[in-house]
Design a protein around this motif. Structure first.
Motif: not given
Length: 161
Positions: A4, A7-8
């Motif tokens: 995550i 991805e961020s």
């Protein structure tokens, strides 16, 4: 979580790249618009400056014309006063001459009237003396004295010829 975060990070990097690309294109467009706007403002300021200078020049020209007109009006006034003074002097001189001429004419008329009156009085006195003498002679003269008077007059006439 690691996925995550990655991805961020990629979303954030993509967003930054996107914003940078947009900023570059939008910034160029905004910069062009701002440059055009500043150019327009500069032209307006230059035009306003030129109009101000032209207005100043017109103001100076009108002030100069006003001074010239005031000076010309003063000169015209001085000329008019001088002309009026000359006219007054000429009129005064003409009036004085007219009065003198009329006094002379009146004096001449008075002298002529006096001379005519003296002549008329002398003629009347002579006529009166002749009439009186005639009356006295008629009253005191007889025929003999009359003949002697005629003879004396004839002798005097002969002496004259």
């Amino acid at each position: 979580m690691e996925g995550i975060v990655m991805e961020s990070v990629w979303v954030a990097v993509g967003f930054v790249v996107f914003v940078a690309l947009i900023w570059r294109r939008v910034g160029a467009a905004v910069g062009g618009m701002l440059d055009d706007r500043s150019q327009k403002i500069k032209q307006d300021l230059d035009e306003a400056r030129a109009l101000r200078e032209e207005a100043q020049e017109e103001l100076h020209q009108f002030q100069r014309l006003h001074r010239e007109a005031a000076e010309e009006a003063k000169a015209m006034l001085r000329n008019a006063e001088a002309t009026a003074e000359r006219i007054r002097e000429n009129a005064e001189k003409a009036a004085t001459e007219t009065v003198k001429r009329r006094e002379f004419q009146a004096s001449a008329k008075i002298k002529a009237a006096e001379a005519a009156m003296v002549k008329d009085l002398r003629e009347r006195a002579a006529n009166l003396a002749i009439a009186t003498a005639t009356e006295i002679i008629k009253a005191q003269l007889d025929d003999k004295a009359s003949l002697e008077l005629v003879d004396t007059a004839v002798n005097e006439i002969e002496k004259l010829n």
